[in-house]
Design a protein around this motif. Structure first.
Motif, mmCIF file in Angstrom:
data_model
loop_
_atom_site.group_PDB
_atom_site.id
_atom_site.type_symbol
_atom_site.label_atom_id
_atom_site.label_comp_id
_atom_site.label_asym_id
_atom_site.label_seq_id
_atom_site.Cartn_x
_atom_site.Cartn_y
_atom_site.Cartn_z
ATOM 1 N N MET A 83 -11.231 -19.455 -15.702
ATOM 2 C CA MET A 83 -9.829 -19.835 -15.524
ATOM 3 C C MET A 83 -9.266 -19.241 -14.237
ATOM 4 S SD MET A 83 -6.773 -19.420 -18.307
ATOM 5 C CE MET A 83 -5.570 -18.524 -17.342
ATOM 6 N N MET A 84 -8.465 -20.015 -13.546
ATOM 7 C CA MET A 84 -7.795 -19.574 -12.319
ATOM 8 C C MET A 84 -6.790 -18.459 -12.670
ATOM 9 S SD MET A 84 -7.478 -20.706 -9.044
ATOM 10 C CE MET A 84 -6.301 -20.449 -7.708
ATOM 11 N N LYS A 85 -6.899 -17.357 -11.951
ATOM 12 C CA LYS A 85 -5.919 -16.295 -12.174
ATOM 13 C C LYS A 85 -4.649 -16.581 -11.367
ATOM 14 C CE LYS A 85 -9.302 -12.808 -13.375
ATOM 15 N NZ LYS A 85 -10.024 -11.614 -12.899
ATOM 16 N N ARG A 86 -3.578 -15.869 -11.677
ATOM 17 C CA ARG A 86 -2.267 -16.260 -11.140
ATOM 18 C C ARG A 86 -2.073 -15.976 -9.653
ATOM 19 N NH1 ARG A 86 2.033 -14.138 -15.451
ATOM 20 N NH2 ARG A 86 3.497 -15.233 -14.065
ATOM 21 N N VAL A 87 -2.798 -15.000 -9.104
ATOM 22 C CA VAL A 87 -2.718 -14.748 -7.648
ATOM 23 C C VAL A 87 -4.123 -14.675 -7.030
ATOM 24 C CG1 VAL A 87 -0.378 -13.790 -7.425
ATOM 25 C CG2 VAL A 87 -2.217 -12.300 -8.208
ATOM 26 N N ASP A 88 -5.021 -15.503 -7.552
ATOM 27 C CA ASP A 88 -6.372 -15.610 -6.999
ATOM 28 C C ASP A 88 -6.307 -15.927 -5.518
ATOM 29 O OD1 ASP A 88 -8.604 -15.084 -8.477
ATOM 30 O OD2 ASP A 88 -8.663 -17.024 -9.480
ATOM 31 N N GLN A 89 -7.262 -15.395 -4.738
ATOM 32 C CA GLN A 89 -7.390 -15.700 -3.293
ATOM 33 C C GLN A 89 -6.264 -15.106 -2.463
ATOM 34 O OE1 GLN A 89 -10.056 -17.722 -2.549
ATOM 35 N NE2 GLN A 89 -10.477 -18.188 -4.685
ATOM 36 N N LYS A 90 -5.363 -14.340 -3.057
ATOM 37 C CA LYS A 90 -4.275 -13.789 -2.261
ATOM 38 C C LYS A 90 -4.532 -12.315 -1.982
ATOM 39 C CE LYS A 90 -0.670 -16.880 -4.071
ATOM 40 N NZ LYS A 90 -0.503 -17.776 -2.912
ATOM 41 N N THR A 91 -3.884 -11.819 -0.894
ATOM 42 C CA THR A 91 -3.981 -10.398 -0.588
ATOM 43 C C THR A 91 -2.571 -9.815 -0.586
ATOM 44 O OG1 THR A 91 -3.793 -10.814 1.754
ATOM 45 C CG2 THR A 91 -6.002 -10.784 0.863
ATOM 46 N N ALA A 92 -2.448 -8.609 -1.104
ATOM 47 C CA ALA A 92 -1.128 -7.997 -1.262
ATOM 48 C C ALA A 92 -1.091 -6.594 -0.678
ATOM 49 C CB ALA A 92 -0.767 -7.941 -2.746
ATOM 50 N N VAL A 93 0.012 -6.274 -0.012
ATOM 51 C CA VAL A 93 0.291 -4.883 0.369
ATOM 52 C C VAL A 93 1.431 -4.412 -0.526
ATOM 53 C CG1 VAL A 93 1.133 -3.319 2.163
ATOM 54 C CG2 VAL A 93 -0.370 -5.228 2.785
ATOM 55 N N ALA A 125 2.612 -2.704 -10.553
ATOM 56 C CA ALA A 125 2.481 -3.974 -9.822
ATOM 57 C C ALA A 125 1.079 -4.093 -9.220
ATOM 58 C CB ALA A 125 3.551 -4.067 -8.732
ATOM 59 N N ALA A 126 0.548 -2.991 -8.691
ATOM 60 C CA ALA A 126 -0.795 -3.009 -8.094
ATOM 61 C C ALA A 126 -1.839 -3.368 -9.146
ATOM 62 C CB ALA A 126 -1.105 -1.651 -7.461
ATOM 63 N N LEU A 127 -1.746 -2.734 -10.312
ATOM 64 C CA LEU A 127 -2.725 -2.990 -11.382
ATOM 65 C C LEU A 127 -2.653 -4.450 -11.833
ATOM 66 C CD1 LEU A 127 -2.246 0.281 -13.502
ATOM 67 C CD2 LEU A 127 -4.201 -0.288 -12.051
ATOM 68 N N LEU A 128 -1.430 -4.962 -11.996
ATOM 69 C CA LEU A 128 -1.263 -6.320 -12.521
ATOM 70 C C LEU A 128 -1.685 -7.384 -11.497
ATOM 71 C CD1 LEU A 128 -0.351 -7.934 -14.977
ATOM 72 C CD2 LEU A 128 1.966 -7.938 -14.035
ATOM 73 N N LEU A 129 -1.297 -7.202 -10.230
ATOM 74 C CA LEU A 129 -1.690 -8.184 -9.206
ATOM 75 C C LEU A 129 -3.215 -8.203 -9.060
ATOM 76 C CD1 LEU A 129 1.039 -7.733 -6.420
ATOM 77 C CD2 LEU A 129 0.805 -9.628 -7.989
ATOM 78 N N ALA A 130 -3.830 -7.031 -9.125
ATOM 79 C CA ALA A 130 -5.294 -6.973 -9.018
ATOM 80 C C ALA A 130 -5.941 -7.645 -10.228
ATOM 81 C CB ALA A 130 -5.752 -5.524 -8.904
ATOM 82 N N GLU A 131 -5.408 -7.402 -11.398
ATOM 83 C CA GLU A 131 -5.934 -8.030 -12.614
ATOM 84 C C GLU A 131 -5.850 -9.551 -12.509
ATOM 85 O OE1 GLU A 131 -4.224 -6.715 -16.557
ATOM 86 O OE2 GLU A 131 -3.910 -8.885 -16.677
ATOM 87 N N GLN A 132 -4.806 -10.028 -11.825
ATOM 88 C CA GLN A 132 -4.594 -11.473 -11.692
ATOM 89 C C GLN A 132 -5.223 -12.037 -10.420
ATOM 90 O OE1 GLN A 132 -3.487 -13.694 -13.895
ATOM 91 N NE2 GLN A 132 -3.385 -12.051 -15.401
ATOM 92 N N GLY A 133 -6.161 -11.287 -9.830
ATOM 93 C CA GLY A 133 -7.023 -11.856 -8.795
ATOM 94 C C GLY A 133 -6.720 -11.493 -7.358
ATOM 95 N N ALA A 134 -5.631 -10.770 -7.100
ATOM 96 C CA ALA A 134 -5.306 -10.419 -5.706
ATOM 97 C C ALA A 134 -6.146 -9.237 -5.218
ATOM 98 C CB ALA A 134 -3.822 -10.088 -5.580
ATOM 99 N N LYS A 135 -6.432 -9.248 -3.913
ATOM 100 C CA LYS A 135 -6.971 -8.041 -3.270
ATOM 101 C C LYS A 135 -5.764 -7.187 -2.922
ATOM 102 C CE LYS A 135 -10.631 -10.463 -0.883
ATOM 103 N NZ LYS A 135 -10.841 -11.093 0.421
ATOM 104 N N VAL A 136 -5.761 -5.921 -3.326
ATOM 105 C CA VAL A 136 -4.552 -5.116 -3.203
ATOM 106 C C VAL A 136 -4.725 -3.929 -2.252
ATOM 107 C CG1 VAL A 136 -2.856 -3.724 -4.442
ATOM 108 C CG2 VAL A 136 -3.794 -5.787 -5.519
ATOM 109 N N ALA A 137 -3.847 -3.846 -1.253
ATOM 110 C CA ALA A 137 -3.753 -2.659 -0.413
ATOM 111 C C ALA A 137 -2.756 -1.712 -1.094
ATOM 112 C CB ALA A 137 -3.283 -3.022 0.983
ATOM 113 N N VAL A 138 -3.289 -0.661 -1.667
ATOM 114 C CA VAL A 138 -2.469 0.357 -2.328
ATOM 115 C C VAL A 138 -2.046 1.331 -1.236
ATOM 116 C CG1 VAL A 138 -2.526 2.268 -3.987
ATOM 117 C CG2 VAL A 138 -3.720 0.114 -4.510
#
Ligand code: NAI
Length: 257
Positions: A1-11, A23-36
């Protein structure tokens, strides 16, 4: 299943604790690469380890949002490492001094503004070129219920969060043509290290302070970091592709009264 922020990167700024961490944990769980990113390297590395243990992708960068050279360098490093920057969560903030306006020094005022307002400006300034390059972006600014109404305390904090609310709307207008959305989030009291510190310093003692805070929210209690992280996730995802210049209030009814 497609996650909600798949293929995205977040700072995410101030991501070592509290709302930023959630927010970092949740965005990562939903597929984002996260800059903590945070001032606090030790707690920040722990957040990265937690994300990796859950199968997500994250990396830590030391970042003081009030230092322009630091901001410019970190955003350029993140863009190089992750290929793009699609999401910026301007979360880093401090409560500042709690005394009446006429007792506050200029230095105390400026210290808070340099983080809560200038930090948001600097991170926005330096992320925009990357978002313009890919013609997409979502910037999420942490304001507060204290950016909507007064509470007769924390004067510099109120001023800063009011500024963040309107910076968000104005940037939403400036960058709409680039498909970059800018929204603010307005939490009620959320139980984080920031609020725990206010409780510890309160004259009535931490327990009475917490009970009083709970009672100010019609829903009967203060919020949890996840309550805000879910709002951030919505604004970060394409589910909110028609949402810009909006203020998302998540406050247990605090400002409905
Ligand atoms: P927190 O104090 O628990 O965590 C904030 C993080 O920001 C810490 O890890 C700290 O090291 C980091 N930080 C502080 N100054 C920094 C700087 N100059 N550069 C980079 N990182 C820095 O705070 P909390 O409660 O999680 O708050 C997060 C945001 O949400 C803040 O902007 C706050 O004003 C806002 N907010 C919080 C509410 C609450 O009740 N906790 C209510 C409404 C808004």
């Amino acid at each position: 299943m497609m996650k909600r922020v798949d293929q995205k990167t977040a700072v995410i700024t101030g991501a070592a604790n509290g709302i930023g961490k959630a927010a970092a944990l949740l965005l990562a769980e939903q597929g984002a690469k996260v800059a903590v990113t945070d001032l606090n390297d030790e707690d920040g590395q722990c957040v990265v380890a937690e994300i990796e243990a859950a199968g997500g992708v994250a990396k830590f960068w030391h970042l003081d949002t009030s230092d322009e050279d630091n901001v410019q360098k970190v955003f350029s490093d993140v863009a190089r490492e992750f290929g793009s920057i699609d999401i910026l969560v301007n979360n880093a903030g401090i409560a500042g001094v709690n005394k009446p306006t006429h007792e506050i020094s200029k230095k105390e005022w400026e210290t808070l503004m340099s983080i809560n307002v200038t930090g948001v400006f600097l991170c926005t300034k330096h992320v925009i070129p990357y978002m313009q390059k890919s013609s997409t972006g979502s910037i999420i600014n942490l304001s507060s219920i204290y950016g909507l109404v007064g509470a007769a305390d924390l004067p510099p904090y109120h001023a800063s969060k009011g500024a963040v609310r309107l910076m968000s709307k104005n940037d939403a207008l400036i960058y709409a043509k680039d498909n970059i959305r800018v929204n603010s989030v307005h939490p009620g009291f959320i139980w984080t290290p920031l609020v725990e510190a206010l409780a510890k310093d309160s004259p009535e003692g931490p327990e009475a302070f917490k009970a009083e805070l709970d009672s100010r929210h019609p829903i009967g209690h203060v919020g949890a970091p996840d309550d805000i992280a879910y709002g951030v996730l919505y604004l970060a995802s394409d589910e909110s592709k028609f949402v810009t210049g909006a203020e998302l209030v998540i406050d247990g009814g605090y400002t409905a009264q």
